[in-house]
Design an enzyme around this catalytic site. Structure first.
Site, short mmCIF file in Angstrom:
data_model
loop_
_atom_site.label_atom_id
_atom_site.label_comp_id
_atom_site.label_asym_id
_atom_site.label_seq_id
_atom_site.Cartn_x
_atom_site.Cartn_y
_atom_site.Cartn_z
N ARG A 122 43.25 39.76 40.74
CA ARG A 122 42.85 38.96 39.85
C ARG A 122 42.28 37.66 40.37
O ARG A 122 41.70 36.94 39.71
CB ARG A 122 44.20 38.91 39.32
N THR A 123 43.13 36.94 41.41
CA THR A 123 42.77 35.50 41.59
C THR A 123 41.32 35.43 42.21
O THR A 123 40.78 34.73 41.58
CB THR A 123 43.75 35.37 42.57
N LYS A 182 38.47 36.29 65.23
CA LYS A 182 37.97 36.09 66.70
C LYS A 182 39.10 34.95 67.03
O LYS A 182 38.53 34.44 68.29
CB LYS A 182 36.58 35.77 66.92
N ARG A 213 43.37 31.68 49.72
CA ARG A 213 44.82 32.55 49.69
C ARG A 213 44.82 32.73 51.14
O ARG A 213 44.21 32.98 52.09
CB ARG A 213 44.68 33.50 49.02
N HIS A 248 51.73 29.18 43.96
CA HIS A 248 50.55 29.94 43.37
C HIS A 248 50.06 29.41 42.10
O HIS A 248 50.35 29.47 41.00
CB HIS A 248 50.94 31.34 42.95
N1 CP Z 1 48.37 37.59 40.03
C1 CP Z 1 48.05 37.67 41.27
O1 CP Z 1 47.91 36.73 42.24
O2 CP Z 1 47.23 38.83 41.52
P1 CP Z 1 46.38 39.20 42.80
O3 CP Z 1 47.20 39.14 43.96
O4 CP Z 1 45.53 40.50 42.51
O5 CP Z 1 45.13 37.89 43.02
#
Ligand code: CP
Length: 307
Positions: free
Chosen positions: A54-55, A83, A104, A132
């Site tokens: 999603r993100t 590396k 991320r 998040h």
């Molecule tokens: N909600 C969420 O962060 O989903 P993903 O891990 O798929 O990005």
């Protein structure tokens, strides 16, 4: 128009700035054509050192819908991190190529370090069990559209409240509104961390209770925020296996819920919401997914200083 160099924690945004983002996202939903070329010639880099559906894809879809383009990687193995390159050097380099970065990382604090080294804005797209913020923006847009307000809500959080970064971020956002109450539903081992109780809940005089029962407070909730027990956060597989099916939300368990209660989930789900619930009018988690793209469009525009 607000100025925001990077977004690391949801509290980097004031409630007024969140209102502004929500208003822009709602305008994008109503008038998508107005925004089709807003980011022409701009590039977003998505640096994902940890898996995501999603993100990452919603950030990429958001930038493409704004007329911009996207570069990046979806796993550290396909970058020079494999590396031995540091996060700082990776970000310094990528900021030579892109206008904005979404990152991320499994280590808490990595996006913060990146933001100190980057020449362009950095957005935390999830750091370990910490924060998040853009999931929280998706959650807030969904709450606004479904409930119409943020004040006077009783929110149940269920599942992994210890490692759940989406839970931690949403709590931090919601404590700033009036008369918000929380019900924390978890097994003993996955309870909300003590630092959140003292530094966030007690510090803001928030009413909350803790329970191991999903059903006990069901009739009092305005929102039920379900979460997955996250295998990747456990050191011990046996503990994960013991706890993974602690809660399974079914239509039967929802019978005592308010008619207009919203079930949210940041997704991915494993077993914690039965697929039968998807057709329940209270299920809002796929709307939440859609809202995630619109609010990320609004955020990209704001952070690039585009009206
Ligand atoms: N909600 C969420 O962060 O989903 P993903 O891990 O798929 O990005």
């Amino acid at each position: 128009m607000f100025e925001l160099k990077s977004l690391i924690d949801i509290t980097d945004l004031t409630p007024e700035e969140i209102d502004e983002l929500i208003a822009t996202a709602e305008d994008i939903i109503e008038n998508p054509d107005k925004y089709r070329e807003k980011c022409k010639y701009k590039k977003l880099a998505t640096l994902f050192f940890e898996p995501s559906t999603r993100t990452r894809l919603s950030f990429e879809a958001a930038m493409l819908e704004l007329g911009g383009s996207v570069i990046g990687f979806s796993e550290s193995n396909s970058s020079s991190a494999s590396k031995g390159e540091s996060v700082s050097d990776t970000v310094k380099v990528v900021s030579c190529y892109a206008d904005i970065i979404a990152m991320r990382h499994p280590k808490e604090g990595a996006p913060m370090i990146a933001s100190m080294r980057s020449d362009v804005p950095v957005i935390n797209a999830g750091d370990g069990g910490h924060n998040h913020p853009t999931q929280t923006l998706a959650d807030l847009l969904t709450i606004k559209r479904e409930k119409g307000h943020f004040d006077n809500l009783t929110i149940g959080f269920c599942g992994d409240l210890k490692f759940g970064r989406t839970v931690h971020s949403l709590i931090n956002a919601m404590v700033r509104y009036k008369n918000v109450k929380f019900v924390f539903i978890s097994p003993q081992e996955l309870k909300i961390p003590d630092y959140i109780k003292t530094e966030v809940l007690d510090a803001n005089s928030i009413q909350y209770c803790e329970t191991s029962s999903l059903e006990h407070y069901m009739s009092e909730l305005d929102i039920l925020y379900m979460t997955r027990v996250q295998r990747e956060r456990f050191f011990n597989e046996a503990d994960y296996v013991r706890l993974k099916d602690s809660y399974v939300l079914t239509n039967e368990k929802l019978q005592s819920a308010k008619e207009d209660m919203c079930v949210l989930h940041p997704l991915p789900r494993v077993n914690e919401i039965s697929v039968d619930v998807d057709d329940n009018p209270r299920a809002c988690y796929f709307k939440q997914v859609k809202n995630g793209k619109y609010i990320r469009e609004a955020l990209i525009l704001k952070m690039l200083g585009i009206e």
